[in-house]
Motif scaffolding. Sequence first.
Motif, PDB file in Angstrom:
ATOM      1  N   ILE A  37      37.349  53.840  66.190  1.00 38.38           N
ATOM      2  CA  ILE A  37      38.068  54.582  65.159  1.00 38.38           C
ATOM      3  C   ILE A  37      37.290  55.858  64.858  1.00 38.38           C
ATOM      4  O   ILE A  37      36.098  55.806  64.549  1.00 38.38           O
ATOM      5  CB  ILE A  37      38.198  53.748  63.866  1.00 38.38           C
ATOM      6  N   GLN A  38      37.953  56.994  64.961  1.00 37.13           N
ATOM      7  CA  GLN A  38      37.321  58.258  64.591  1.00 37.13           C
ATOM      8  C   GLN A  38      36.996  58.222  63.095  1.00 37.13           C
ATOM      9  O   GLN A  38      37.790  57.741  62.292  1.00 37.13           O
ATOM     10  CB  GLN A  38      38.247  59.443  64.893  1.00 37.13           C
ATOM     11  N   GLN A  39      35.845  58.736  62.729  1.00 37.39           N
ATOM     12  CA  GLN A  39      35.352  58.641  61.355  1.00 37.39           C
ATOM     13  C   GLN A  39      35.338  59.995  60.637  1.00 37.39           C
ATOM     14  O   GLN A  39      34.558  60.204  59.720  1.00 37.39           O
ATOM     15  CB  GLN A  39      33.953  58.025  61.359  1.00 37.39           C
ATOM     16  N   ARG A  40      36.199  60.924  61.031  1.00 32.66           N
ATOM     17  CA  ARG A  40      36.196  62.264  60.439  1.00 32.66           C
ATOM     18  C   ARG A  40      36.508  62.295  58.941  1.00 32.66           C
ATOM     19  O   ARG A  40      35.959  63.089  58.217  1.00 32.66           O
ATOM     20  CB  ARG A  40      37.188  63.164  61.177  1.00 32.66           C
ATOM     21  N   GLY A  41      37.399  61.464  58.488  1.00 29.12           N
ATOM     22  CA  GLY A  41      37.811  61.508  57.085  1.00 29.12           C
ATOM     23  C   GLY A  41      37.093  60.505  56.203  1.00 29.12           C
ATOM     24  O   GLY A  41      37.576  60.149  55.133  1.00 29.12           O
ATOM     25  N   GLY A  42      35.926  60.031  56.600  1.00 31.66           N
ATOM     26  CA  GLY A  42      35.217  58.991  55.861  1.00 31.66           C
ATOM     27  C   GLY A  42      35.273  57.701  56.645  1.00 31.66           C
ATOM     28  O   GLY A  42      36.052  57.559  57.589  1.00 31.66           O
ATOM     29  N   ARG A  43      34.456  56.731  56.273  1.00 28.01           N
ATOM     30  CA  ARG A  43      34.372  55.482  57.031  1.00 28.01           C
ATOM     31  C   ARG A  43      35.682  54.720  56.988  1.00 28.01           C
ATOM     32  O   ARG A  43      36.249  54.482  55.923  1.00 28.01           O
ATOM     33  CB  ARG A  43      33.254  54.595  56.493  1.00 28.01           C
ATOM     34  N   ARG A  44      36.153  54.370  58.167  1.00 25.70           N
ATOM     35  CA  ARG A  44      37.361  53.559  58.320  1.00 25.70           C
ATOM     36  C   ARG A  44      37.032  52.389  59.233  1.00 25.70           C
ATOM     37  O   ARG A  44      36.333  52.543  60.225  1.00 25.70           O
ATOM     38  CB  ARG A  44      38.482  54.363  58.951  1.00 25.70           C
ATOM     39  N   ALA A  45      37.571  51.238  58.880  1.00 31.33           N
ATOM     40  CA  ALA A  45      37.402  50.030  59.682  1.00 31.33           C
ATOM     41  C   ALA A  45      38.786  49.495  60.049  1.00 31.33           C
ATOM     42  O   ALA A  45      39.801  49.959  59.505  1.00 31.33           O
ATOM     43  CB  ALA A  45      36.611  48.989  58.894  1.00 31.33           C
ATOM     44  N   PHE A  46      38.832  48.533  60.947  1.00 31.47           N
ATOM     45  CA  PHE A  46      40.119  47.992  61.379  1.00 31.47           C
ATOM     46  C   PHE A  46      40.927  47.432  60.213  1.00 31.47           C
ATOM     47  O   PHE A  46      42.151  47.514  60.206  1.00 31.47           O
ATOM     48  CB  PHE A  46      39.938  46.931  62.464  1.00 31.47           C
ATOM     49  N   GLY A  47      40.254  46.887  59.203  1.00 35.84           N
ATOM     50  CA  GLY A  47      40.957  46.375  58.037  1.00 35.84           C
ATOM     51  C   GLY A  47      41.658  47.459  57.218  1.00 35.84           C
ATOM     52  O   GLY A  47      42.539  47.162  56.416  1.00 35.84           O
ATOM     53  N   ASP A  48      41.287  48.725  57.428  1.00 38.02           N
ATOM     54  CA  ASP A  48      41.898  49.848  56.713  1.00 38.02           C
ATOM     55  C   ASP A  48      43.119  50.420  57.424  1.00 38.02           C
ATOM     56  O   ASP A  48      43.812  51.268  56.860  1.00 38.02           O
ATOM     57  CB  ASP A  48      40.884  50.997  56.557  1.00 38.02           C
ATOM     58  N   ILE A  49      43.354  49.998  58.644  1.00 35.08           N
ATOM     59  CA  ILE A  49      44.414  50.598  59.456  1.00 35.08           C
ATOM     60  C   ILE A  49      45.500  49.557  59.707  1.00 35.08           C
ATOM     61  O   ILE A  49      45.254  48.539  60.364  1.00 35.08           O
ATOM     62  CB  ILE A  49      43.844  51.148  60.774  1.00 35.08           C
ATOM     63  N   PRO A  50      46.693  49.808  59.182  1.00 30.89           N
ATOM     64  CA  PRO A  50      47.752  48.797  59.291  1.00 30.89           C
ATOM     65  C   PRO A  50      48.360  48.692  60.691  1.00 30.89           C
ATOM     66  O   PRO A  50      48.461  49.679  61.409  1.00 30.89           O
ATOM     67  CB  PRO A  50      48.801  49.272  58.280  1.00 30.89           C
ATOM     68  N   HIS A  51      48.723  47.473  61.015  1.00 32.25           N
ATOM     69  CA  HIS A  51      49.506  47.140  62.203  1.00 32.25           C
ATOM     70  C   HIS A  51      48.886  47.615  63.515  1.00 32.25           C
ATOM     71  O   HIS A  51      49.555  48.220  64.354  1.00 32.25           O
ATOM     72  CB  HIS A  51      50.945  47.656  62.067  1.00 32.25           C
ATOM     73  N   THR A  52      47.611  47.324  63.703  1.00 33.59           N
ATOM     74  CA  THR A  52      46.969  47.645  64.982  1.00 33.59           C
ATOM     75  C   THR A  52      47.354  46.584  66.011  1.00 33.59           C
ATOM     76  O   THR A  52      47.560  45.415  65.667  1.00 33.59           O
ATOM     77  CB  THR A  52      45.438  47.680  64.850  1.00 33.59           C
TER      78      THR A  52
END
Length: 178
Positions: free
Chosen positions: A98-113
């Motif tokens: 996950i690209q981290q340009r806009g702040g830390r993101r994890a798989f739990g933050d991204i819906p419907h992967t």
Amino acid sequence: MSSLNKGIDKAEVTLKWDPSPQGEPANDLDIIAATYTTDALHGEPDYLVHFDSRSPDGTITLNRDSRTGQGFGVDEAMTLEFSRLAERYGRVVVGVTIQQRGGRRAFGDIPHTLVRILEGYEVLAEDDFGRFPGATAAVVAEFVRDGDGEWQFVSGVRGFEGDADDFASWMGRRPADG
């Protein structure tokens, strides 16, 4: 005598996810492939294939690259042509980061992967990263050349919670090494 086992000649890894809500930084996931030679199956890869790149011999290609997850169907797709890969290669590991340009993101933050590994129309594996909500990247597939020279798929998703710049090195570890 040749083997009666058919190996994998060609595989495709597809990835999809939902875009971020209006006004938030875009969700940008990327497929990455790392190749390893038969004399160095673990550790640093011989080369990487990711956005804006392809393998030197054209056997591993990122066919579709989304930076937002917007659109219908598959957002990213990578084709791996094992039947054309030089004999000096013995292992290919595929990951998603996950690209981290806009702040830390994890798989739990991204819906419907959803990541899917296919050989033709046959689904070899699929995963939604639900077991790794805190991970920022994951190994999703491993392909290894067996003793007969045929490519085999090794199932198993491993989550990674470190810095994105360290992910490529981490991909090369043996699965038991974490």
